[in-house]
Design an enzyme around this catalytic site. Sequence first.
Site, PDB file in Angstrom:
ATOM      1  CG  HIS A 262      23.026 -56.401  -7.318  1.00  0.00           C
ATOM      2  ND1 HIS A 262      24.044 -57.316  -7.465  1.00  0.00           N
ATOM      3  CD2 HIS A 262      22.901 -55.788  -8.523  1.00  0.00           C
ATOM      4  CE1 HIS A 262      24.506 -57.268  -8.709  1.00  0.00           C
ATOM      5  NE2 HIS A 262      23.849 -56.341  -9.366  1.00  0.00           N
TER       6      HIS A 262
ATOM      7  CE  LYS B 149      26.184 -60.416 -19.762  1.00  0.00           C
ATOM      8  NZ  LYS B 149      25.813 -59.571 -18.612  1.00  0.00           N
TER       9      LYS B 149
ATOM     10  NE  ARG C  84      26.775 -49.985 -11.349  1.00  0.00           N
ATOM     11  CZ  ARG C  84      26.982 -51.142 -11.939  1.00  0.00           C
ATOM     12  NH1 ARG C  84      27.800 -51.994 -11.402  1.00  0.00           N
ATOM     13  NH2 ARG C  84      26.403 -51.444 -13.070  1.00  0.00           N
TER      14      ARG C  84
ATOM     15  CB  SER D  51      28.375 -58.916 -10.717  1.00  0.00           C
ATOM     16  OG  SER D  51      27.191 -58.613 -10.044  1.00  0.00           O
TER      17      SER D  51
HETATM   18  P1  ADP Z   1      23.153 -56.326 -15.753  1.00  0.00           P
HETATM   19  O1  ADP Z   1      21.677 -56.507 -15.667  1.00  0.00           O
HETATM   20  O2  ADP Z   1      23.571 -55.159 -16.640  1.00  0.00           O
HETATM   21  O3  ADP Z   1      23.946 -57.571 -15.981  1.00  0.00           O
HETATM   22  P2  ADP Z   1      23.544 -56.426 -12.941  1.00  0.00           P
HETATM   23  O4  ADP Z   1      22.769 -57.651 -12.898  1.00  0.00           O
HETATM   24  O5  ADP Z   1      24.922 -56.473 -12.364  1.00  0.00           O
HETATM   25  O6  ADP Z   1      23.627 -55.779 -14.353  1.00  0.00           O
HETATM   26  O7  ADP Z   1      22.773 -55.264 -12.180  1.00  0.00           O
HETATM   27  C1  ADP Z   1      21.380 -55.121 -12.231  1.00  0.00           C
HETATM   28  C2  ADP Z   1      21.038 -53.698 -11.869  1.00  0.00           C
HETATM   29  O8  ADP Z   1      21.638 -53.349 -10.633  1.00  0.00           O
HETATM   30  C3  ADP Z   1      21.496 -52.644 -12.873  1.00  0.00           C
HETATM   31  O9  ADP Z   1      20.504 -51.651 -12.940  1.00  0.00           O
HETATM   32  C4  ADP Z   1      22.745 -52.096 -12.254  1.00  0.00           C
HETATM   33  O10 ADP Z   1      22.976 -50.747 -12.665  1.00  0.00           O
HETATM   34  C5  ADP Z   1      22.390 -52.155 -10.782  1.00  0.00           C
HETATM   35  N1  ADP Z   1      23.571 -52.192  -9.933  1.00  0.00           N
HETATM   36  C6  ADP Z   1      24.592 -53.059  -9.989  1.00  0.00           C
HETATM   37  N2  ADP Z   1      25.528 -52.781  -9.057  1.00  0.00           N
HETATM   38  C7  ADP Z   1      25.075 -51.688  -8.390  1.00  0.00           C
HETATM   39  C8  ADP Z   1      25.596 -50.866  -7.328  1.00  0.00           C
HETATM   40  N3  ADP Z   1      26.781 -51.120  -6.782  1.00  0.00           N
HETATM   41  N4  ADP Z   1      24.851 -49.822  -6.898  1.00  0.00           N
HETATM   42  C9  ADP Z   1      23.665 -49.559  -7.487  1.00  0.00           C
HETATM   43  N5  ADP Z   1      23.120 -50.252  -8.500  1.00  0.00           N
HETATM   44  C10 ADP Z   1      23.816 -51.317  -8.951  1.00  0.00           C
END
Ligand code: ADP
Length: 162
Positions: A17, A41, A90, A129
């Site tokens: 992130h 969640k 990703r 995460s």
């Molecule tokens: P969500 O909103 O689906 O619960 P997250 O909060 O974990 O997902 O992630 C928010 C955004 O960050 C999403 O667009 C996700 O694809 C992106 N993201 C998460 N981990 C990575 C990573 N390792 N590299 C690039 N983008 C990421």
Amino acid sequence: MKNAIYPGSFDPVTYGHLDIIRRSASVFDELIVSVLNNVKKTPLFSVEERVKILEKATEDIPNVKIESFSGLLVDYARARDVHVIVRGLRAITDFEYELQNAQTNRLLSKGALDTMFFTTSLEYAYLSSTTVREIASFGGDISGCVPDFVEKMIFSKFGIPK
Ligand code: ADP
């Protein structure tokens, strides 16, 4: 002013992130990183904790602002007068879900809200995460996944002395 919103759960924020935040903040005048308050969640960290963590993790990036929101992203973006959403990609598995969200948001906003994707840096392509929470719950090494202070907070949530 060109601004954008990077929404997500960030439970917890990872180096993946933070990489997307840093890179997208260099493209926009202001980047609002916003923690989604998803009542469906049960998170590891509360929204307030995630906001505080993100504030600390991004304190050296002046044009990043941390907020939280609930409800529809299109309504939140309209209220902030923002027309671009930032998301990270990703792998191909992210693509279908992200495409559907991006198209839904365009439709709901009547074309006012577009999504820009940043592809993951290869070293973070595996990182999520969920994986971090799982490894940490068994006391595994997450030092390459999150900043030090976040690592400490995660282990303390799981009651694991480190
Ligand atoms: P969500 O909103 O689906 O619960 P997250 O909060 O974990 O997902 O992630 C928010 C955004 O960050 C999403 O667009 C996700 O694809 C992106 N993201 C998460 N981990 C990575 C990573 N390792 N590299 C690039 N983008 C990421």
